[in-house]
Structure formats: structure tokens, C-alpha cells
Scaffold this motif. Sequence first.
Motif, mmCIF file in Angstrom:
data_model
loop_
_atom_site.group_PDB
_atom_site.id
_atom_site.type_symbol
_atom_site.label_atom_id
_atom_site.label_comp_id
_atom_site.label_asym_id
_atom_site.label_seq_id
_atom_site.Cartn_x
_atom_site.Cartn_y
_atom_site.Cartn_z
ATOM 1 N N LEU A 132 38.756 40.256 38.080
ATOM 2 C CA LEU A 132 40.208 40.363 38.117
ATOM 3 C C LEU A 132 40.852 38.972 38.166
ATOM 4 O O LEU A 132 41.864 38.744 37.522
ATOM 5 C CB LEU A 132 40.623 41.205 39.322
ATOM 6 C CG LEU A 132 42.118 41.475 39.444
ATOM 7 C CD1 LEU A 132 42.594 42.301 38.282
ATOM 8 C CD2 LEU A 132 42.420 42.151 40.742
ATOM 9 N N GLU A 133 40.219 38.062 38.917
ATOM 10 C CA GLU A 133 40.767 36.720 39.039
ATOM 11 C C GLU A 133 40.757 35.981 37.698
ATOM 12 O O GLU A 133 41.705 35.285 37.364
ATOM 13 C CB GLU A 133 39.972 35.922 40.068
ATOM 14 C CG GLU A 133 40.503 34.524 40.297
ATOM 15 C CD GLU A 133 39.696 33.750 41.319
ATOM 16 O OE1 GLU A 133 39.887 32.537 41.389
ATOM 17 O OE2 GLU A 133 38.875 34.349 42.024
ATOM 18 N N LYS A 134 39.691 36.181 36.913
ATOM 19 C CA LYS A 134 39.615 35.511 35.605
ATOM 20 C C LYS A 134 40.679 36.038 34.654
ATOM 21 O O LYS A 134 41.228 35.286 33.855
ATOM 22 C CB LYS A 134 38.218 35.681 35.014
ATOM 23 C CG LYS A 134 37.185 34.877 35.746
ATOM 24 C CD LYS A 134 35.916 34.819 34.983
ATOM 25 C CE LYS A 134 34.928 33.984 35.769
ATOM 26 N NZ LYS A 134 34.192 33.054 34.979
ATOM 27 N N ILE A 135 40.969 37.324 34.728
ATOM 28 C CA ILE A 135 42.005 37.909 33.880
ATOM 29 C C ILE A 135 43.366 37.319 34.246
ATOM 30 O O ILE A 135 44.148 36.947 33.366
ATOM 31 C CB ILE A 135 42.008 39.447 34.009
ATOM 32 C CG1 ILE A 135 40.709 40.016 33.446
ATOM 33 C CG2 ILE A 135 43.211 40.048 33.305
ATOM 34 C CD1 ILE A 135 40.512 41.477 33.733
ATOM 35 N N VAL A 136 43.637 37.213 35.547
ATOM 36 C CA VAL A 136 44.912 36.651 35.996
ATOM 37 C C VAL A 136 45.022 35.184 35.575
ATOM 38 O O VAL A 136 46.082 34.738 35.120
ATOM 39 C CB VAL A 136 45.065 36.812 37.526
ATOM 40 C CG1 VAL A 136 46.261 36.037 38.043
ATOM 41 C CG2 VAL A 136 45.176 38.272 37.894
ATOM 42 N N MET A 137 43.932 34.435 35.693
ATOM 43 C CA MET A 137 43.948 33.026 35.283
ATOM 44 C C MET A 137 44.169 32.896 33.774
ATOM 45 O O MET A 137 44.885 32.006 33.325
ATOM 46 C CB MET A 137 42.651 32.336 35.701
ATOM 47 C CG MET A 137 42.555 32.117 37.193
ATOM 48 S SD MET A 137 40.976 31.433 37.730
ATOM 49 C CE MET A 137 40.865 29.951 36.766
ATOM 50 N N PHE A 138 43.563 33.790 32.990
ATOM 51 C CA PHE A 138 43.736 33.782 31.535
ATOM 52 C C PHE A 138 45.188 34.074 31.165
ATOM 53 O O PHE A 138 45.784 33.369 30.339
ATOM 54 C CB PHE A 138 42.793 34.805 30.903
ATOM 55 C CG PHE A 138 42.879 34.882 29.414
ATOM 56 C CD1 PHE A 138 42.349 33.882 28.626
ATOM 57 C CD2 PHE A 138 43.496 35.957 28.801
ATOM 58 C CE1 PHE A 138 42.428 33.947 27.241
ATOM 59 C CE2 PHE A 138 43.580 36.041 27.421
ATOM 60 C CZ PHE A 138 43.046 35.031 26.646
#
Length: 161
Positions: free
Chosen positions: A1-7
Motif C-alpha cells: 500500500l505504501e508503494k502505491i501511495v508513493m507512486f
Amino acid sequence: LEKIVMFINKNAYIMVGVKGTNYCVSAARAVALIVQNALRIATVNFMGDVLIFMGKTTVAALCGLVAFGMSELDYYNDATDHPDTFLASPVLCIALSIIIGFVVSDIFFSVYEMAIETIMLSFCEDCERSATGQATCAPPLLMEAIGAAQTDGHKAQALTG
């Protein structure tokens, strides 16, 4: 989820810089462009990541090669003439040179990675805004590389060459 938000965050800030709209509008626009051009963006990101990784490893290898060449100098190999700088084993120096070279190249290549993503989002925005579904402001080389023969601006298309 964190990688999606960062993307999403990274692409939203790209759109803020390109369009000058507020963050929420830019985030929604960036997500819409990414969804509509998913295949194009995935292909360009994959190829960009491969080439950037090859660049990072090349820089790291060259740093290791230079460190190896320097460790073979008499200044580091001759214990009688230069006892203060004698290296019993150059492995640690070479390994540190490779690691530091990779970290520094990672920092520099992140700028190129951001530029690639900015150009790709701008290209998708250009395709979206034109009536024909083709980019109108992109240079011919970019159009050829990404595949400009798009008939519908809302459909993703694979690279053609």
C-alpha cells in the motif's frame, strides 16, 4: 500500500509541476492518465528501469576498476618504501569503492528516472488533449519510440519499435 501511495504521490507532484494545478486535481489527473495509458507507461518504465540499472552497475564497476588500478600502485603495495600506506589486501577498498559508486550513481540516476516519468506523463497528456488521439507537441523521435499510431486517445497501445 505504501508503494502505491508513493507512486501516486510522485506522479501527482509531476502533474503539479507540469500543469500548475493543486495536488488533489493533479493526483486524480495523474491516476487517470496512468490507467488510460497503462501499457505504454509500464513498457517505458520497465525499459527505463533496465537501462538505469545497467548505468548504475556500469558506474559501480568502473569505480571498482579504478580502485583496483590504484591499489596496484607501488604507493600502496610497497611496504618498505611506503609503510604508512601499505595495503595488505585491497579487497575492502575495492568493495567500498563499488558500494559508494553504486550509491552515488543511484542518486544521480534518480534525476533521469524522474525526467523519464515526466516526459511520459506529458506525452500521455498531449495525446489525451488532441482531437486525433496523437501527440501534437512531441518530437518525431519520441513519437516513433513510443508508438504514435494511436487511433483512440483513451486506449493504451504497446510500443511499436
